[in-house]
Structures are given as structure tokens and as C-alpha cells.
Motif scaffolding. Sequence first.
Motif, PDB file in Angstrom:
ATOM      1  N   ARG A 170       5.841  30.549  20.834  1.00 52.80           N
ATOM      2  CA  ARG A 170       6.204  31.980  21.402  1.00 52.80           C
ATOM      3  C   ARG A 170       7.529  31.642  22.048  1.00 52.80           C
ATOM      4  NH1 ARG A 170       2.642  35.538  24.604  1.00 52.80           N
ATOM      5  NH2 ARG A 170       1.833  33.848  25.743  1.00 52.80           N
ATOM      6  N   ARG A 171       7.857  30.748  22.611  1.00 55.53           N
ATOM      7  CA  ARG A 171       9.199  30.554  23.445  1.00 55.53           C
ATOM      8  C   ARG A 171      10.290  29.735  22.343  1.00 55.53           C
ATOM      9  NH1 ARG A 171       8.208  28.742  29.415  1.00 55.53           N
ATOM     10  NH2 ARG A 171       7.124  27.264  28.208  1.00 55.53           N
ATOM     11  N   GLY A 172      11.502  29.897  22.646  1.00 55.61           N
ATOM     12  CA  GLY A 172      12.307  29.178  21.769  1.00 55.61           C
ATOM     13  C   GLY A 172      12.684  27.946  22.110  1.00 55.61           C
ATOM     14  N   SER A 173      11.884  27.140  23.130  1.00 55.40           N
ATOM     15  CA  SER A 173      11.865  25.965  23.820  1.00 55.40           C
ATOM     16  C   SER A 173      10.882  25.407  24.505  1.00 55.40           C
ATOM     17  CB  SER A 173      13.169  26.008  24.782  1.00 55.40           C
ATOM     18  OG  SER A 173      13.231  24.473  25.218  1.00 55.40           O
ATOM     19  N   PHE A 174      10.327  24.392  24.774  1.00 58.47           N
ATOM     20  CA  PHE A 174       9.737  23.934  25.697  1.00 58.47           C
ATOM     21  C   PHE A 174       8.053  23.699  24.935  1.00 58.47           C
ATOM     22  CE2 PHE A 174      12.008  25.271  29.252  1.00 58.47           C
ATOM     23  CZ  PHE A 174      11.906  24.123  30.128  1.00 58.47           C
ATOM     24  N   ASP A 175       7.829  24.897  24.198  1.00 54.43           N
ATOM     25  CA  ASP A 175       6.536  24.915  23.852  1.00 54.43           C
ATOM     26  C   ASP A 175       5.976  24.208  22.464  1.00 54.43           C
ATOM     27  OD1 ASP A 175       6.224  26.811  25.583  1.00 54.43           O
ATOM     28  OD2 ASP A 175       6.141  28.429  24.374  1.00 54.43           O
ATOM     29  N   PHE A 176       4.702  23.439  22.792  1.00 52.76           N
ATOM     30  CA  PHE A 176       4.188  22.672  21.818  1.00 52.76           C
ATOM     31  C   PHE A 176       3.966  23.599  20.444  1.00 52.76           C
ATOM     32  CE2 PHE A 176       2.959  19.940  24.837  1.00 52.76           C
ATOM     33  CZ  PHE A 176       2.815  18.623  24.391  1.00 52.76           C
ATOM     34  N   ASP A 188      -1.895  28.294  23.368  1.00 48.90           N
ATOM     35  CA  ASP A 188      -1.371  29.416  23.398  1.00 48.90           C
ATOM     36  C   ASP A 188      -1.260  30.351  22.129  1.00 48.90           C
ATOM     37  OD1 ASP A 188       0.422  31.199  25.202  1.00 48.90           O
ATOM     38  OD2 ASP A 188       2.214  30.635  23.573  1.00 48.90           O
ATOM     39  N   HIS A 202      -3.127  33.901  20.569  1.00 48.72           N
ATOM     40  CA  HIS A 202      -4.369  34.270  20.190  1.00 48.72           C
ATOM     41  C   HIS A 202      -4.542  33.590  19.034  1.00 48.72           C
ATOM     42  CE1 HIS A 202      -7.940  36.825  19.229  1.00 48.72           C
ATOM     43  NE2 HIS A 202      -7.770  37.388  20.518  1.00 48.72           N
ATOM     44  N   TRP A 222      -4.149  35.508  15.775  1.00 43.01           N
ATOM     45  CA  TRP A 222      -2.647  35.515  15.398  1.00 43.01           C
ATOM     46  C   TRP A 222      -2.305  34.042  14.770  1.00 43.01           C
ATOM     47  CZ3 TRP A 222       1.769  33.308  18.470  1.00 43.01           C
ATOM     48  CH2 TRP A 222       2.971  33.659  17.849  1.00 43.01           C
ATOM     49  N   MET A 266      -0.993  33.765  10.829  1.00 39.14           N
ATOM     50  CA  MET A 266       0.644  33.142  10.852  1.00 39.14           C
ATOM     51  C   MET A 266       0.666  32.239   9.589  1.00 39.14           C
ATOM     52  SD  MET A 266       2.528  35.131  12.352  1.00 39.14           S
ATOM     53  CE  MET A 266       4.180  34.364  12.449  1.00 39.14           C
ATOM     54  N   TYR A 303       9.471  31.656  13.763  1.00 38.56           N
ATOM     55  CA  TYR A 303       9.695  32.013  15.080  1.00 38.56           C
ATOM     56  C   TYR A 303       9.473  30.605  16.104  1.00 38.56           C
ATOM     57  CZ  TYR A 303       9.384  36.757  13.809  1.00 38.56           C
ATOM     58  OH  TYR A 303       9.430  38.019  12.931  1.00 38.56           O
TER      59      TYR A 303
END
Lengths: 184, 798, 338
Positions: free
Chosen positions: C229-235, C303, C305, C308, C312, C337
Amino acid sequence: MAKRGLGKGRVKGESQDIWLRLMVNGRRCDVVAPVQKTLLEVLREDLGLTGTKHGCELGECGTCGILVNDLFVLSCLTLPVDIQGKEVTTVEGLAHNGKLHPLQQAFSELGAAQCGYCTPGFLMAAKALLDTDPSPTREAIQDGLSGNLCRCTGYLKIFEAVELAADRMGAERRKAATAPQVAP
Amino acid sequence: MTDFSVIGKPRGRVDGPAKVTGQAQFADDLHLPGMLFAKLLRSPVPHGRIKALDTSRAEALSGVVAVLTGKDLPEKYGILPVSQDEEALCTEKVRYVGDPIAAVAAVDEDTAERATELIALELEELPSYMTIEEALEKEGEPIETLRFGPNVHKAVSLEFGDVESAFAKADHTREDLFFYEGSTHLPMEQHAAVARWEPEGKVTLWSSTQTPHYVHRALAKVLGLPMNRIRVIATPVGGGFGGKSDPFNHEIVVAKLAIVTGKPVKLTLTREEVFYAHRGRHPTLMWVKTGVRKDGAITAMHFRSFLDGGAYGSYGVVSTYYTGALQTTTYKIPAYKFEGTRVYTNKPPCGPKRGHGTPQPRFAIEVHFEHLARELGMDPIDFRLKNLVEPFTYTANWLRITSCGLRECVEKVLEASGFRDKRGKLPEGRGVGFGLSAYMSGASLPVYWNDMPHSEVQLKVDRSGTVALFSGAIDIGQGSDQVLAATTAEVLGLEPEDIHLITADTDLTPIDLGSYSSRVTFMAGNAAIQAAERLRDQIAEAMAAKLDVPTDRVAFRNGRVMDAQRPEGGVSWEEACAVAEAAQGNLMSRGAYKPPELSGPYKGSGVGPSPAYSYSACVAEVTADPESGVVEVDKVWIAHDVGRSLNPTLVHGQVEGSVYMGLGEVLLEEQVFRHGLHKIPSMLEYKSPTTKDMPPIETILVETVDPEGPFGAKECGQGPLLPVIPAVANAVEDAIGARFHEIPITPEKVLSAMDKAARGEEPLIGPTSLPDYHLGEVLRVDPPDGKKVELFPMHEET
Amino acid sequence: MLRLPPFAYVAPSSVEEVVEALHTHGPDAMIVAGGTDLYPNMKRRQFEPKVLVGLANVPELRAIRGTPEAGLTVGAGATLREVSAHPVIQEHYYAVAKAAGLVSTTPLRNMGTIGGNLCVDPRCNYYDMPFPWRKAVGFCMKKDGDICLVAPGSPRCWALSSSDIAPVSLALEAKLRLIGPQGTRALEANDFYRDDGIEYLTKERDEILTEIQLPPAKGLRTTYWKLRRRGSFDFPILGVAAALTMDDGTVTRARLALGAVASRPEEVVEAREFLEGKEPTEADVHAVAEAAFELAKPLDNADGHFYWRKRMVRPYVQGALKELLRMGPPESWPREYN
Ligand SMILES: Cc1cc2nc3c(=O)[nH]c(=O)nc-3n(C[C@H](O)[C@H](O)[C@H](O)COP(=O)(O)OP(=O)(O)OC[C@H]3O[C@@H](n4cnc5c(N)ncnc54)[C@H](O)[C@@H]3O)c2cc1C
Ligand code: SF4
Ligand code: FES
Ligand code: FES
């Protein structure tokens, strides 16, 4: 008893105090600390270098970022024992002889530090970025700083500050390059 | 006086150098000799009764110095005099997972933590209430019963004008339901406090707090000490956003531990605990009905809100009023009814987050008006323009509007963004949306009602000519230090760096109520100007005699004092100070600000009035992908009426930071719960936008020069957040037709809207009903029709 | 401040010494490479090893050797930054470079290793939480408890394989070299993983992963699509790794693997059938996407739903394959994304 360094297979019971020989901001520091104490804790608690901040201690915010041999890393996930002999640079080591680093100057001028809590981490990330990419595009800046969170600024002033610092440093370099060479 | 030398110039902050060198000392940076470290034992259940608590094993642990339980701190407290419902450590009941029960001070953090694990705790679990509906409808032992019924913390019902007959006059009415999810401040700095017992029988507390004065009061109450035995020093706040403006249990606990042990004690919250300290955005369920004539004129509005307050009162009474109070500050609403209800739930308490209680209704109204205008066959922007408030008028709920650049904000933001050429005309999947808002420049009433000033400033000059400025205001990143230094410097013809600031220390500094409600620039700024003018006048008098000119010809510029008609002459500031000191003795002055009486003639009228309102208008352009459900904001344009921009660098920074936080709320951030616990108390899982998620922002500053503001300034740190949220929601509708009556707008919600559209249903995502709760009697108030606006400017020259 | 629990630290300087140390200390010991996965987990008391065997001083683990013609060997101790910036990897094993470059954040990539990434502890948002939180929720069987909080009736743990490079290693049919007291063995990446959130690797506790062997690059096209969901940090909350070997326009070998949809990276075997031996059409791509969609069973423990995340899978598989098959202009592909 503190042990200097760690050989193969040396294991001592529960908590193991060790003697660390660190290079921080160009100075040699000797510390005795339990081996599990992270660099963040040693910097702040043993060396009194509280310029390095922390927001999670889990690698999730970038606030504790510092440089180890010019590489931007997280002090909250670094064991000091692993970086003995390497150069650690913290925000306290950025200014030289009382003169702010161009990044510090630009952050201060453009209001890129609001509450200022994330600032040390951003400065170190930006320093690492400019060391490898002296005139980064906006996108490269967004990338280079993407390991740091700030809740105050919306980042835009931070991006502008990095750009301003890069411009000024570039101008300095060009001036130095065109300055008449003096024979030794 | 328009040829300012400091005011209006873009420049850095006086606290910048300390912050970029790591020298600024935040609370957790303090290390005092012999310091102990404290940890809290927190409740593992959302709602329960404490059956047994045995701390003996913790006390016996080597390295533990003291253990406290609720018995040691039985006095209740809370930020508002009307809701004194918090305990530093719970005595009988726990109300949320994370509610503190016991505290340990030990030689180090690890030992303190291990000790908390040795405390034997027996709890009887009680039914938990995790939503507004559960709080109002579920059977079982309530969290609290006040006079509004079980689990209802506050209920208010106000009617201004005859709403029923005003609706009857409407040609068209529309009703909508909305839900605004909770979110938290997530300051980068985790709360921290250090306390020290002083040998003279006093306790000093250093804390990361936005409101040292209110902490001072709460400490006195709970510790049972007179206020003069307590000194509160606010350290630089590493991000507040409203989240550090309550007195907190950990502050009281360290102070008590310092008293009990005689040693300095520090307590720094972990990131998880920061999510429990919370006081963030109230999840809010809303219903709005508006009546309009054919020509678009609003005849009446009825607004209902249900706030999910969490476990304690906090600022909740005020938050409740705020969800209703400011509707009238942007649009002319001749008849207005507001009903608000705040419930207790078993979650960390909600409170003031940037925009305090107003982003929720703003979202509702700005989306509601889109539908309403279109049903009426009117362009939604034209509809808004038709109904905009006018400057220097009164609203139906007795709010005094003074300077108002709303129309200019709307026009400028539309033009800059090319909104009219884009709306409805961008390719499928792309859209633009609009929203506008107003916010207060400080609440005109203090938390504790009294007749004293809200902000005071003292100045003192020493033989070096250094001006020391004493103020209770604390810089939380918003730039209050810079405002104090810059306003003072401007009046005295100095540079901001020439002013030495001593702030937020209850022993040393005069009152400032705190960094909340966007009050500091307006109030402390006015106090600083007054103090500076008085100092200037003293020096002018002495210099007039020396220069042999009338006093009003003495000018202060560039660090010099001279005859205005002979600017090349004169003396340095230091010499002028020496002249004045020789003539008059100690050079010092004071200034104070107290807002004018602005409340209306009804109970509850204290929430909403402000000496001035800032205005914002925003356009967001988005790309929304109907296949993935992902919404991306491509650009934000925002125009903000800041009265006068004292320092464009800082104002832009505040506006950009507000937009950032608004974008987080509308797309990503959620303070949500599962199985009675916070679902994601972590920096990684609570999704705060990163550098890669931030769109460009174009900020346009509108200057209306407010007649009462310091040099005409108004607020800029909260208002610009408000319109961002509806602007994005409206843009999503423009892009893909999905209507969001609920935020955050997450991908799965977008997909379910698209699925609805595919099934031929209205692609609307939002709540479908209100809980069954009936408020008591409505308080009817006549609007102040025809009341003339009175102004109370403070300074001759601003 | 969250702190590490006490442990003894061993800093060997060769693989041999690592193996020896692991063997000596038995189940009490764990390897730590960059520590970017293990240290946060230890601070949350998800692991409490008595002994840590650090790889920081084992230079031989860092080497990247070989050629695209013969195949490239990447040392397990190479950092994600080194891997993502390596010119040969960028050119010939694009998916590896891309996946490594999309892990977490810049500083974490400066620290984290590819070996650690392949071994990253499966994630679950009932589990990757601080100790007091886990205690309040009642613990789960992955640590300190006995039930699964996501699927309470389940006898097993469903924690999510969340490595970005794991699915890539499957798609590339990388071979992993392990060294233990019993000697050296090479495993297909696919055989390295087990479908269990707790015992997620077939690696023995006293084995060290030393290198990742990438196949010869001739005709190989690879890519990796990451969802977060974010452009950085996230697994990743979905990872799609695809590798096609092409001979002119014909696909001779097709491998597709999904990350973050189960406790292990999962190969979508239907991709072989639908794509190999032909010039795949849009319909073939859709058929593979459908098979992948069926395979993915995300649960409510990460993170985004789960509905979703499942939805995807189709566009991501289509996007990754279209990219490799150069099917139509990029604007016509679904969007990524990350
Ligand atoms: C905020 C945050 C975000 C993250 N985001 C991502 C992400 O997006 N994608 C992702 O894939 N990962 C992510 N990670 C996890 C981690 O940073 C990376 O996976 C990293 O590559 C792990 O490597 P390491 O060297 O740090 O592993 P370590 O933490 O050192 O080790 C991880 C595990 O592997 C074992 N191990 C390590 N090396 C070896 C070896 N050579 N032989 C045998 N066992 C070994 C360790 O014993 C341990 O169990 C994230 C972590 C954080 C803190
Ligand atoms: S999947 Fe179940 S057992 Fe595994 S970590 Fe999550 S809650 Fe625990
Ligand atoms: S403190 Fe957050 S990353 Fe280190
Ligand atoms: S300036 Fe406050 S968090 Fe970045």
C-alpha cells in the motif's frame, strides 16, 4: 569481565559484557556494554550522543539512521560488535569546526525541520544520498529518503532542502575545480 | 506599517540550528545522575474489574526501587474540569487494553519491565463495547453511566432559529449519512517524561507536552501538592498534533515515583504504548440534512453526530461541540440544528487531533453539498459560492466572523488547478474534487474559565542588549519560537536571532495556555507584540530626550535607534538600551493577550468562538483505478487565508504538513480494533504516507490582514487539513463515479463500489443507519440577527 | 525503548566455523545475518535464542560469482543493495534485482542480506506484535500459545511467507546451497520451503545457506510484481514472480510463483501447461491468471483486505506475463502498485 572482541565460539552464559572499540565521528570510543545493546542504545546511553533519535526501535521509521562507513543504516538494528573498526557518523559529526554541513544549513533555512525529531535521521540519509549522487533528481531524493518517516512536514521542504544543499555543494565543487592551482 | 523587515520574509527558524545539529534536547534525551527508569503494567483486557493485585514479587526483584498501584494515586483527573474521569493507575476497573494498572521504578528499563511481569493481577472480564452501536445498544455493565444514560459521555442538542419552518421554506432537501474512521497522531517522538525530586521539597517534571500549564494543574490535583511545589518544563515536542495536550498518566506516575524514591525517574513510552496514549481523531458517525431554495440558497441544516470517544472523557465534551460548531463559519445557514452524542467505548481515549472535531463534519458537508447541488441542477461550486459567509458578520450560532478570504481562496484555487476545465472532463479513472473549510485561531475560552489572560510575555534586556523573552508557549514544531522571536524583533528593529527565548517553564515563564487550538501565533504573538511595543516605547522616550526629537519620531531599524527623519544618524541598539536603562532603571516589559468576549447567550456557546477564523479551499486531482481499487493523489492545490503570512517558509510548511496528514486520513490511516485490542499498534502497520506517497502541493497564500491578529496573522497549522479529505473523496467520484461517505477510501471499498455499479446499484460506500438514541430536550436559541460586529484591535499599527 | 533480550554472540570468520558453532550450541543457537528480520522479532520476544551466530565477519558469503552464460552464484551474505545494484543481475536476472530493490527501505537494504531474505520468518499481524500485545491477545501457537488466532479451529499456523525474493527464486528455479555438519547439499528453491507458518523451511537448524545459484540466462526473461500500500517500508501482500525462457517468440519454459498468499511461495504449475511450447495468446495469459487466482487464499492476517489481495492476483499475473511476453503497449497492462 569484559572481553575484547569476540572470537569463534566464545560463549558466556546469559548476558555477555564486551569491550567495544568504536570510531564515532572521527573519535575512538571505548565502551563496555552487554553484547545485545544496540548501537542506538550505546550512542545515546553510553556515549551521550543523543542527537540520534528513535521512533520504533524495530526498523520501521528511519529515525535512528546513522552512517557506517558512509552507508546509511539503522542504529536500532545494528550490534556495535559488528562494526568495530568501521567509521560511525551521527548527526553530531556533520558540522565541521562549528560550520554547519550544507545539508544542515539548508534544512534549517527552509524549515525542513519542524519538530526536528526526524531531522537527524533525514540528514544522515540525505548525506548518504548526496555522497553517491551529488545532484539527485526529485525522484532520486524521494527514493533515497524513503526509509525515513516524517509526520510534520509532508516531506516537500525536506526535498527542497536536499536540492538546495546539492546545488550549493555543486557550486562549491565547481569553484574549487576552477580555482587556480597553487604549486606545492 | 507595511515596510516590515522581518515579518513576511521567508526565513529559517530560530530553533533550526539546534534541531539540525542534534542539540535540541527532547525529553528522552535527558539523563540525570542516579536516574531510575519506570515501566507501566497495562491492562490486557478491554473492560474488567480488578479482583486482586499483588506486587510483592515485583518489589522483591533486585534492582526494583518502587512499585505504585492505583491506591497510591487515587485522585481522579482529566483535562476538562467537567470530565475528571481518569486515574493515573486504575483502582477498580480497567477500560481498555493498555490502561495502566501499576508502575515500577528500577535501576534500568529491563529490570522495570521484568518487574511488571512479576505483578500478579487478577481481573474479572466485563462485556466490552467496541463501537458506537455497541456502546448504545449492547446489554451489560456499562463503562460509565452519567446523566445521559449508560455509556453516553455527552449529549447536546442545540437549535438556532426555527429549523422546522426553515425546512418548510426549502424547495428541496437532502439527507446523507457519513462515517469518518478514527486515526492517530503518530508523532515521531514517543512520549517521554522525567521527574526529579528537589531537595527543597519540590518536584520538577520535564515532559514532551503541548500543555505544560494543564499538566501543572493535574499534577497538583493528583499529587495533592500546591502548584508552587511543582515545576513543569516542556521539552521540545517531537510532534504533537494534539496528541500531547492532555495530562497523561505516565507524567503523573514519574512525578510520584520521583517523590517516593527521592531519585530522578524517566518513563518513555514504547511505540505500542503511544497508540494507547492516543487522544486522536474520534471515529464519527454523522447524519446531515439540508434544505435549499431553487436558487441554491440554504434555508436550514440539521446535523447529527455520534462520536466514539474511547474509554475516557479527555477533551470529548469539547470535541462533541466541535463536530457541530463550525458548520456555519463557511456557509450562511440561517437556521441550524445540531445534535451531538459522544459515547464511551473500550478503546484508548480519543481527543484532539489536528482539526479537533471538525474534519469529520467538514468531510460530510463538502460531499453532501456535491450531491445536493447536482440534484438541484446547480454546479456544486456555484452552489457553494452562492452560500459563502461574508466577512464581518455573525453566524446563526453566534460566531463572530471577521476577516474572511474564503471567496478569494476558492477563486484562486480553482484557477490554479484549472478545476473548471477538468471537472467531469478528464479521462475515465482521473478526476478532480473540491472542498473548503474554516478553522479557529485559538479558542476564545480557556479550559478553566477565568478572567486572566491566555498568553503573557515578558521581555528583559541585559547590558549586552540581548532581549530575553519569557513565554509559556512550547514549540511543537509549529514554529511558535519563531513567531515570538520574529514579532518581537520586528517591533524592536532587531533580528529574530537577537531574541533569547526562555519558554514553557512554569517556574520561569508567564502563562501560555498551550499549543492547542491553533492559538499560539494569535495569542502569544499579540502578547509579544504588546510587550515589545512597551519596551520600544520606554527606549523611545529616553532616546527622544537624547536626540531631542518628539518620541514618535524615534525609529527602530536594523539594530539601530534613530531619528526617523535622519536615518543615517542614531545609535546602536545596545547604546539606546544603555541610555534607557540609565534614565529608567531595569529595562523590562510585559504584554498579555486575552480574547474578547465572544460567546453567545446560551449554554455550550463557549465552543466555537475564536478571535478569527482561517479559511482554506482545496482541489485534489486523483487517479483511481477501477480494476485495482487503488486511488492515487496526483496533485493538491490549496489556497489558505492566513490573515498575514508572518513567515512564508513556515506557513508553507504548516500547510504542506496539514495536507500530508489529511491525505493519510483519507486514504491510508486507521486506528482500528480487533478482538478488543488495537489491531496494529506499530509504525509499520499503521500506514503513514512515505516520501514516495507524497504528491506535489501548490500552496497559495491569501492575506486578509486580520484586524485583531498579530500583524494581521491567523492560524495555518490545522485548517488546511480539513478540505483535503472531501476534495479527495469528491475527486474519486469524478474519476470513477464511486461515492464515498466513509473514509479511509481503501482499495477493497473502491472495488465494492465498482461491484455495486456493475450490479446497477448506486456505487455508494458508507453507513446505512444511525443508532437508536434519543437526546434530551433541545436548547432553542435565537440567532443574533442584525447584530453588529464589534472589533477589538490590540495594536495601533497592525 | 524496545531492547534485545540477552544472548551470547559468536562471530566466526568462516563458513566452517559457523557450522561448528551451530552444531556446538544446538537448538539454542540461531544465525543472524543483517538482523533486519531477526532483531525486531527478538525485541518482540518472538525468538529468544541463547546464542547468536553472526555472519557479518564471513567475507566468503558475500561474493557474487559466475557469468550469465554459465549461471550466476550469489553469496547468501550479499546485501539486498549489492544484489539490486549488481549490473549482471540487473541485466540478466531482472526479477532478482527488482525484488531485492523493492524490499523494505534503503537502510534496511543496506543491512539485510539475500540469504536472510529467503529465510525471513513468515508474518502474521497476530504475531508480529510486541510481547505485551501478544500476551493480551492470548498468544498463538507460533510462539508462546497453542491456537491459531486467524483460523481458531486450525491445527497449523497460516503465517504468510513474506519474502520478496522467495517467489523469484522459485520462478528462476534457483538452487540453494546448504552446508551443515553432514556436509553440503543443493536444494531446488521449491524444496527449501514447507507449507507451514512455523516450520517453514526444510533447512536443518544447524545448516547454513551459503549461496543462491541462478541458472544460465540464455533466453531468460524474468520479472517480479510487488503489491503493497505504500511506496516504501511495506512487506509484499502479494508478489508475482515470472520467468520465461524464450526461443524467438516461443516460450520453451514457463515458471510462475506467488509470494505472500500462503505460508510458502507457491508455484502456479498451470503456467507451464498454458504457456510452454507456444506463442501465448491473451487467452493463455488469462487462463494462467485464473489458475493463480484459484491458488491464492489470503487470510485476514496481513495489511490490506484479504478480498482485495485475492482480487489483485489476476491483474498482477496478467501484468507480469504481458510484460515478459511484450504483449501490447505497457499502458495497456494492468498497473503495478509498489
Ligand atoms: C520495516 C521492515 C520492512 C521489511 N520489509 C520487507 C519486505 O518488503 N520484503 C521482504 O522480503 N523483507 C522485508 N523485511 C525483512 C528483512 O529486512 C529482509 O527480508 C532481509 O532481507 C532479511 O535479511 P537479514 O540478513 O537482515 O536477515 P536476518 O534478520 O539476519 O535473518 C532472518 C532469518 O534468516 C536466518 N538466516 C539469515 N541468514 C541465513 C543463512 N545464511 N543461512 C541460514 N539462515 C539464515 C536467520 O536465522 C533468521 O531466522 C522487512 C523488515 C523490516 C524491519
Ligand atoms: S497464522 Fe495463526 S498461528 Fe500463525 S502466527 Fe498467525 S495467529 Fe499465530
Ligand atoms: S528507531 Fe525506528 S527504525 Fe530505528
Ligand atoms: S519534523 Fe517533525 S517528524 Fe519530521
